[in-house]
Design a protein around this motif. Structure first.
Motif, PDB file in Angstrom:
ATOM      1  N   VAL A  30      37.678  75.545  55.711  1.00 28.48           N
ATOM      2  CA  VAL A  30      38.894  76.156  56.238  1.00 28.48           C
ATOM      3  C   VAL A  30      38.959  77.615  55.793  1.00 28.48           C
ATOM      4  CG1 VAL A  30      41.418  76.138  56.056  1.00 28.48           C
ATOM      5  CG2 VAL A  30      40.178  73.989  56.348  1.00 28.48           C
ATOM      6  N   GLU A  31      39.293  78.499  56.736  1.00 28.38           N
ATOM      7  CA  GLU A  31      39.460  79.922  56.407  1.00 28.38           C
ATOM      8  C   GLU A  31      40.903  80.146  55.978  1.00 28.38           C
ATOM      9  OE1 GLU A  31      37.221  82.477  56.858  1.00 28.38           O
ATOM     10  OE2 GLU A  31      35.632  81.398  57.915  1.00 28.38           O
ATOM     11  N   GLU A  32      41.126  80.515  54.744  1.00 27.65           N
ATOM     12  CA  GLU A  32      42.485  80.718  54.257  1.00 27.65           C
ATOM     13  C   GLU A  32      43.244  81.710  55.149  1.00 27.65           C
ATOM     14  OE1 GLU A  32      42.814  82.315  50.269  1.00 27.65           O
ATOM     15  OE2 GLU A  32      44.779  81.396  50.007  1.00 27.65           O
ATOM     16  N   SER A  33      42.570  82.773  55.558  1.00 28.86           N
ATOM     17  CA  SER A  33      43.248  83.821  56.334  1.00 28.86           C
ATOM     18  C   SER A  33      43.644  83.336  57.731  1.00 28.86           C
ATOM     19  CB  SER A  33      42.342  85.049  56.459  1.00 28.86           C
ATOM     20  OG  SER A  33      41.151  84.676  57.136  1.00 28.86           O
ATOM     21  N   ALA A  34      43.034  82.232  58.189  1.00 31.40           N
ATOM     22  CA  ALA A  34      43.350  81.724  59.533  1.00 31.40           C
ATOM     23  C   ALA A  34      44.532  80.764  59.535  1.00 31.40           C
ATOM     24  CB  ALA A  34      42.120  81.042  60.116  1.00 31.40           C
ATOM     25  N   ARG A  87      35.166  80.716  47.495  1.00 30.66           N
ATOM     26  CA  ARG A  87      35.293  79.348  47.990  1.00 30.66           C
ATOM     27  C   ARG A  87      35.972  78.510  46.919  1.00 30.66           C
ATOM     28  NH1 ARG A  87      31.801  77.045  52.112  1.00 30.66           N
ATOM     29  NH2 ARG A  87      31.071  78.780  53.400  1.00 30.66           N
ATOM     30  N   ARG A  88      37.001  77.736  47.319  1.00 30.34           N
ATOM     31  CA  ARG A  88      37.540  76.793  46.352  1.00 30.34           C
ATOM     32  C   ARG A  88      37.695  75.418  46.986  1.00 30.34           C
ATOM     33  NH1 ARG A  88      43.101  75.208  46.244  1.00 30.34           N
ATOM     34  NH2 ARG A  88      44.459  76.623  47.389  1.00 30.34           N
ATOM     35  N   ILE A  89      37.461  74.407  46.150  1.00 26.79           N
ATOM     36  CA  ILE A  89      37.592  73.026  46.619  1.00 26.79           C
ATOM     37  C   ILE A  89      39.083  72.693  46.722  1.00 26.79           C
ATOM     38  CG2 ILE A  89      37.064  70.606  46.093  1.00 26.79           C
ATOM     39  CD1 ILE A  89      34.554  72.253  46.486  1.00 26.79           C
ATOM     40  N   VAL A  90      39.502  72.143  47.855  1.00 29.44           N
ATOM     41  CA  VAL A  90      40.892  71.694  48.023  1.00 29.44           C
ATOM     42  C   VAL A  90      40.924  70.193  47.768  1.00 29.44           C
ATOM     43  CG1 VAL A  90      42.807  71.435  49.642  1.00 29.44           C
ATOM     44  CG2 VAL A  90      41.365  73.487  49.718  1.00 29.44           C
ATOM     45  N   GLN A  91      41.796  69.768  46.844  1.00 35.13           N
ATOM     46  CA  GLN A  91      41.890  68.340  46.548  1.00 35.13           C
ATOM     47  C   GLN A  91      43.174  67.753  47.087  1.00 35.13           C
ATOM     48  OE1 GLN A  91      40.852  68.723  42.188  1.00 35.13           O
ATOM     49  NE2 GLN A  91      39.771  66.827  42.722  1.00 35.13           N
ATOM     50  N   ARG A  92      43.131  66.456  47.339  1.00 35.33           N
ATOM     51  CA  ARG A  92      44.344  65.722  47.666  1.00 35.33           C
ATOM     52  C   ARG A  92      45.280  65.845  46.461  1.00 35.33           C
ATOM     53  NH1 ARG A  92      42.038  61.031  48.574  1.00 35.33           N
ATOM     54  NH2 ARG A  92      42.102  61.017  50.829  1.00 35.33           N
ATOM     55  N   PRO A  93      46.541  66.262  46.662  1.00 32.49           N
ATOM     56  CA  PRO A  93      47.428  66.391  45.498  1.00 32.49           C
ATOM     57  C   PRO A  93      47.537  65.046  44.786  1.00 32.49           C
ATOM     58  CG  PRO A  93      48.666  66.563  47.567  1.00 32.49           C
ATOM     59  CD  PRO A  93      47.221  66.588  47.924  1.00 32.49           C
ATOM     60  N   GLU A 131      36.538  72.660  51.603  1.00 29.53           N
ATOM     61  CA  GLU A 131      36.340  73.964  50.982  1.00 29.53           C
ATOM     62  C   GLU A 131      37.213  74.998  51.673  1.00 29.53           C
ATOM     63  OE1 GLU A 131      32.427  75.097  48.791  1.00 29.53           O
ATOM     64  OE2 GLU A 131      31.991  74.700  50.887  1.00 29.53           O
ATOM     65  N   LEU A 132      37.946  75.746  50.867  1.00 33.89           N
ATOM     66  CA  LEU A 132      38.767  76.827  51.397  1.00 33.89           C
ATOM     67  C   LEU A 132      38.021  78.138  51.170  1.00 33.89           C
ATOM     68  CD1 LEU A 132      41.754  77.266  52.505  1.00 33.89           C
ATOM     69  CD2 LEU A 132      42.285  78.028  50.186  1.00 33.89           C
ATOM     70  N   ILE A 133      37.793  78.862  52.256  1.00 33.59           N
ATOM     71  CA  ILE A 133      37.166  80.183  52.120  1.00 33.59           C
ATOM     72  C   ILE A 133      38.307  81.175  51.964  1.00 33.59           C
ATOM     73  CG2 ILE A 133      35.635  81.871  53.216  1.00 33.59           C
ATOM     74  CD1 ILE A 133      34.519  79.375  54.811  1.00 33.59           C
ATOM     75  N   THR A 134      38.449  81.718  50.764  1.00 32.66           N
ATOM     76  CA  THR A 134      39.650  82.485  50.430  1.00 32.66           C
ATOM     77  C   THR A 134      39.627  83.860  51.096  1.00 32.66           C
ATOM     78  OG1 THR A 134      38.683  83.451  48.451  1.00 32.66           O
ATOM     79  CG2 THR A 134      39.810  81.335  48.193  1.00 32.66           C
ATOM     80  N   ARG A 135      40.798  84.539  51.012  1.00 30.86           N
ATOM     81  CA  ARG A 135      40.929  85.844  51.665  1.00 30.86           C
ATOM     82  C   ARG A 135      39.888  86.844  51.168  1.00 30.86           C
ATOM     83  NH1 ARG A 135      46.051  83.978  51.676  1.00 30.86           N
ATOM     84  NH2 ARG A 135      47.027  83.955  53.735  1.00 30.86           N
TER      85      ARG A 135
END
Lengths: 349, 349
Positions: free
Chosen positions: B255-259, B334-340, B326-330
Motif C-alpha cells: 500500500v502506498e501511504e501517499s495514495a 517500508r513498514r509492516i502493517v499489523q492487525r491491531p 507493507e506500507l510504502i511510506t511518504r
C-alpha cells in the motif's frame, strides 16, 4: 510454588476473564472467536467468518425474527441464556409455520466476564441448536466496560422458509374454535426468579426452555388446516397471548381454570408470592387455536410427543360484543383476565 | 403553576423516561411499540407485530448478517447508534454481493433512558432504512435496570438475496490485482472519540456512517467479474481488512501511504493522539480488490457517486513467501502493517 504467588494468581484471574480488547476487532477478537466460539458452533456456513453467511433456502416465503435476551441470572435451573436464545428464536419461527433454518448470534460481553461461563453458554448454544436442527450461520461479539453492561446479553435472529400449505393467522380464528396449550405453564418465569432470589422453596421448579420445532411439526401434521393460530406464551405469559387473541379475533376467550395444566409446586409457589401463573413466562410451551373437529387429533399428537405429554384443551372462542378473556374459576366463578400492565418478573428472558 | 411544582416536575421526569415495565411484555410494552416505534418504521411487514415477519424473497441464495452496536455516546457528529446499526448491517450485506431486503431490530434499553433520545434514534433508524432501501421487518425491545445497562444498545440482523452473477470472495484474489478504497479513512472512529472525550480540536471531524448499497451497485455494474472482493473497514480499520486479505489470499499487500485518502484534520488529530489512522474504524467506506484491467472503470464509477468522490487506488497484491501488509511510506520507507492487537478506541460501533 509460582502458581500460588499473588502475582500469578492475579495474572490467572485476568487471563480467565473477558478484556475490553476482546471486543476491539483485532487480534484478541480473532483469537476469542477462533479458539472459544467458532469451533463449538462449527458448520459450513459459519466457518468462513465473512461479514454475512450465504444460505441456500428453497424458494418461497421466508420468516425472519429476532429477540434480545437479558435474563438474570444467565444460568438458572433447567437452562441458561444460550439455550434460551436459541429456543426462543426457533420457537418464534416455528409458531409462524416456518421451518427454522439458520440463526445469527450477537454477544455483548461485559469486561471481566469469566471465560468459563462464556464457554458453558456457547456449549449450551451449540447443544440447543443441534436439538432444534438449526445452525448458527453468522455472529458478532462486542465488549463493554465493567459495570456498563450486565455480564452477558445475547441477541439472536432467525430465518426459515414457511412450510408449504401452512396458513396460520389470527384472522382465521372463529367462534367455536378451541384453545389448546401443550403443557404445564409458568415454569420458566418461576425457575429464573427462584435462581435470582435464592428462594430455597422452589428448587424443584425448572425452566421448561425447549425448542418446539418437532412438536409443532407433529401438531401441523395431525391438524392440517384445522390448526389456525400458534403462539409461544413467553413474556406476559398465557394471559398476554389470550388477550391478544381476543382482541385480534374480536371474540371472547373462555378458559377453564381447572383445565390449565400446572404443577402443584408452581401453583403453590406463585400463590405464596402473590403472582398469577397466567402472567408468568414459558419458554417451551405453545398455545394453539384449533378448529373443534381437529382438536382431538392435535391433542393426541401433542400427547404422544415428549414435550407435549401434559397438553390440554383449556378453553374456546365465543361470540361476544366485547373481546374479553374470561377465566371460569375452580369454584365456577368468572373473572376477567387482563394483559399484565408491566413487569411482574423483570429480566426473565 | 402546577406544572412547576416539585411533584409535577418529578412526575414529568418519570413520564419522560423508560421504565422497567416498558420491557415486561405487557400493556406498557404494547404502548411503547404502538406509540413510539412502529408508526415511525411503518411498513407492511412490521405492522402485524407477529413473532416473525414474512418476507417475499426471490429464489436463490440469501445472505444473513448481524451486528451488535454498543457505541458511546449514542449520538456523535455525523450520526447516531440508529443510523450506525442500519448502515452497518446493510453494508455487511452489500459487501457480500447481496441486495439488502429487510432488517430485524432488537433494542436493549436502560431504565431511565430519556424517551426523547429514543425518539431521535428511532427517527434516525427510519431515515437510514429509507436511504438504504430496506424495511425494518421485525423487532424486540427489552429493558434492563438502571446501571445494569448502558443507555441503549441495538442489535440488527439483515437478510437479502445474493445479486445474480456476482462472485465475491478472497479465493478469487490474485497477484496483480489492485486495492481500491472508496473514500477518506478514519472519520467514524475519530468523530466518536471526539464526542466522547469532548475534544474541541476535532469538531470538524464527522462520522462517515452511510449505506453503501448504491455505491457498491455502481461498482459491480462497472467492474463486473473484475470486482473480486469487497469489505467495509469498520472495527480494526483498513489495517485489519488488509491483514485479513494478505492472510486469506496468501499474498503480500503493498500500500502506498501517499495514495490513501485521508483529510488533513483526521491525519493531524490521529497524529496528535498517537493513533494510526489505518486502524481507526470507518462506517461508510468500502475496500475493493479489483482485477487490474477493471480498475479504471471501477474507480470512475466510484468517483461519479456522491459517496465515492475521493476514491483511490491505494495498492496491489504481490507474490510473496510471507503474507504481509507493507506500507510504502511518504518518504519511501517500508513498514509492516499489523492487525491491531486489541482496542485502541473501544465502543466505537
Amino acid at each position: 510454588m509460582t502458581g500460588h504467588s499473588p502475582i500469578a494468581n492475579r495474572k490467572s484471574q485476568i487471563e480467565n476473564r473477558i478484556l475490553l480488547a476482546h471486543g476491539g476487532g483485532g487480534e484478541l477478537t480473532r483469537q476469542l472467536l477462533a479458539e472459544r466460539i467458532v469451533p463449538k458452533l462449527s458448520n459450513a456456513l459459519l466457518a468462513p467468518l465473512t461479514d454475512s453467511a450465504l444460505l441456500d433456502l428453497p424458494s418461497g416465503r421466508i420468516c425472519l425474527t429476532t429477540d434480545a435476551y437479558v435474563v438474570q441470572p444467565v444460568e438458572f435451573p433447567g437452562g441458561d441464556i444460550g439455550r434460551l436464545a436459541v429456543c426462543g428464536t426457533v420457537n418464534d419461527l416455528a409458531v409462524c409455520g416456518a421451518r427454522p433454518h439458520a440463526l445469527s448470534l450477537a454477544l455483548v460481553l461485559e469486561e471481566g466476564l469469566e471465560l468459563a461461563l462464556l464457554d458453558r453458554v456457547i456449549d449450551s448454544i451449540a447443544a440447543a441448536a443441534k436439538e432444534a436442527g438449526v445452525v448458527v450461520a453468522t455472529g458478532d461479539t462486542k465488549v463493554v466496560e465493567r459495570q456498563r453492561g450486565d455480564g452477558l446479553t445475547i441477541t439472536t435472529a432467525g430465518v426459515g422458509p414457511l412450510r408449504e400449505g401452512v396458513q396460520l393467522g389470527m384472522e382465521r380464528v372463529r367462534a367455536g374454535d378451541v384453545i389448546l396449550v401443550t403443557g404445564r405453564i409458568a415454569e420458566h418465569g418461576l425457575a429464573v426468579m427462584s435462581a435470582r432470589e435464592g428462594l430455597k422453596f422452589s428448587t424443584a421448579i425448572r425452566s421448561d426452555v425447549a425448542p418446539l420445532v418437532s412438536l409443532i411439526e407433529s401438531m401441523l401434521a395431525a391438524g392440517g388446516a384445522g390448526v389456525k393460530f400458534l403462539r409461544d406464551p413467553t413474556r406476559g405469559g398465557l394471559a398476554c397471548v389470550l388477550a391478544d387473541l381476543a382482541e385480534g379475533a374480536k371474540l371472547a376467550v373462555e378458559v377453564e381454570e381447572s383445565a390449565v395444566p400446572i404443577s402443584a409446586a408452581v401453583l403453590h409457589t406463585a400463590e405464596m408470592l402473590g403472582l398469577d401463573p397466567l402472567t408468568i413466562a414459558n419458554e417451551g410451551k405453545c398455545v394453539a387455536v384449533v378448529a373443534s373437529d381437529a382438536a382431538d387429533a392435535v391433542l393426541a399428537a401433542c400427547r404422544s410427543h415428549p414435550l407435549g405429554a401434559c397438553a390440554a384443551i383449556i378453553g374456546r372462542l365465543v361470540e361476544s360484543p366485547v373481546p374479553l378473556v374470561e377465566l371460569i374459576t375452580r369454584i365456577g366463578g368468572r373473572r376477567i383476565v387482563q394483559r399484565p400492565y408491566g413487569e411482574e418478573l423483570p429480566r426473565i428472558c
